[in-house]
Motif scaffolding. Structure first.
Motif, PDB file in Angstrom:
ATOM      1  N   LEU A 164       0.816  -1.213   0.000  1.00  0.00           N
ATOM      2  CA  LEU A 164       0.000   0.000   0.000  1.00  0.00           C
ATOM      3  C   LEU A 164       0.854   1.269   0.000  1.00  0.00           C
ATOM      4  O   LEU A 164       0.622   2.175  -0.792  1.00  0.00           O
ATOM      5  N   LEU A 165       1.817   1.342   0.895  1.00  0.00           N
ATOM      6  CA  LEU A 165       2.594   2.576   1.026  1.00  0.00           C
ATOM      7  C   LEU A 165       3.680   2.707  -0.024  1.00  0.00           C
ATOM      8  O   LEU A 165       3.758   3.727  -0.718  1.00  0.00           O
ATOM      9  N   LEU A 166       4.528   1.706  -0.147  1.00  0.00           N
ATOM     10  CA  LEU A 166       5.647   1.821  -1.069  1.00  0.00           C
ATOM     11  C   LEU A 166       5.199   1.780  -2.522  1.00  0.00           C
ATOM     12  O   LEU A 166       5.758   2.464  -3.368  1.00  0.00           O
ATOM     13  N   GLY A 167       4.186   0.981  -2.810  1.00  0.00           N
ATOM     14  CA  GLY A 167       3.683   0.958  -4.176  1.00  0.00           C
ATOM     15  C   GLY A 167       3.187   2.319  -4.608  1.00  0.00           C
ATOM     16  O   GLY A 167       3.504   2.810  -5.694  1.00  0.00           O
ATOM     17  N   PHE A 168       2.418   2.961  -3.735  1.00  0.00           N
ATOM     18  CA  PHE A 168       1.917   4.291  -4.068  1.00  0.00           C
ATOM     19  C   PHE A 168       3.050   5.317  -4.107  1.00  0.00           C
ATOM     20  O   PHE A 168       3.166   6.103  -5.050  1.00  0.00           O
ATOM     21  N   CYS A 169       3.899   5.320  -3.077  1.00  0.00           N
ATOM     22  CA  CYS A 169       4.967   6.330  -2.985  1.00  0.00           C
ATOM     23  C   CYS A 169       5.998   6.195  -4.100  1.00  0.00           C
ATOM     24  O   CYS A 169       6.507   7.196  -4.600  1.00  0.00           O
ATOM     25  N   ASN A 170       6.318   4.984  -4.491  1.00  0.00           N
ATOM     26  CA  ASN A 170       7.356   4.791  -5.499  1.00  0.00           C
ATOM     27  C   ASN A 170       6.848   4.890  -6.934  1.00  0.00           C
ATOM     28  O   ASN A 170       7.614   5.248  -7.830  1.00  0.00           O
TER      29      ASN A 170
END
Length: 161
Positions: free
Chosen positions: A79-85
């Motif tokens: 959720l977090l890294l997929g969106f942020c990256n």
């Protein structure tokens, strides 16, 4: 057991690597607290301290060596890294094109062409929709629902822009 019969340098390297990783955790905790105190400001400094320094250690202590920890790491990274990256850089590019940028000399630069969806919007839509599809597929194990989530995400993004 694994290190039995190894050279002292090998053993020392393993120990130093482990300690270097452990030493990085408090640095990340402090960076998170500093960000919450100076930029986000949703909670008091004391609450920010406990959220950033206490909560990660409590979560690790409760979920250590369990499937819950594996799931927590997997989902938070998805959720977090997929969106942020992947999605966030493209979204920032779209926002710059929409609102312009301030150059070092203080002048504004506008990049919006007014010619409809550009390549960045298409890529942003496809990347974000793919992330949504992966998340839905992992949750439901249904390819059909993943396809629906993909199409819904693309349509929502194009409806917004």
């Amino acid at each position: 057991s694994v290190l039995r019969g190894r050279k002292a340098l090998d053993i020392l390297s393993v120990i130093v690597f482990g300690m270097s990783q452990l030493a990085a955790i408090p640095v990340y905790c402090e960076l998170a607290r500093e960000t919450m105190d100076s930029h986000i400001r949703l909670v008091s400094p004391k609450t920010a301290f406990w959220l950033c320094h206490g909560a990660p250690w409590v979560i690790c202590a409760i979920t250590y060596n369990s499937e819950l920890f594996e799931s927590f790491v997997e989902w938070s990274s998805l959720l977090l890294l997929g969106f942020c990256n992947f999605s966030l850089p493209l979204l920032l590019d779209l926002m710059l094109k929409e609102h312009g940028a301030v150059l070092p000399n203080g002048r504004h630069q506008w990049t919006q062409t007014g010619q409809g969806p550009d390549t960045v919007l298409w890529v942003y839509s496809l990347v974000s929709a793919s992330l949504s599809a992966v998340i839905v597929q992992r949750m439901s194990e249904s390819v059909l629902l993943a396809e629906v989530a993909f199409m819904a995400t693309v349509l929502m993004i194009f409806n917004y822009y």
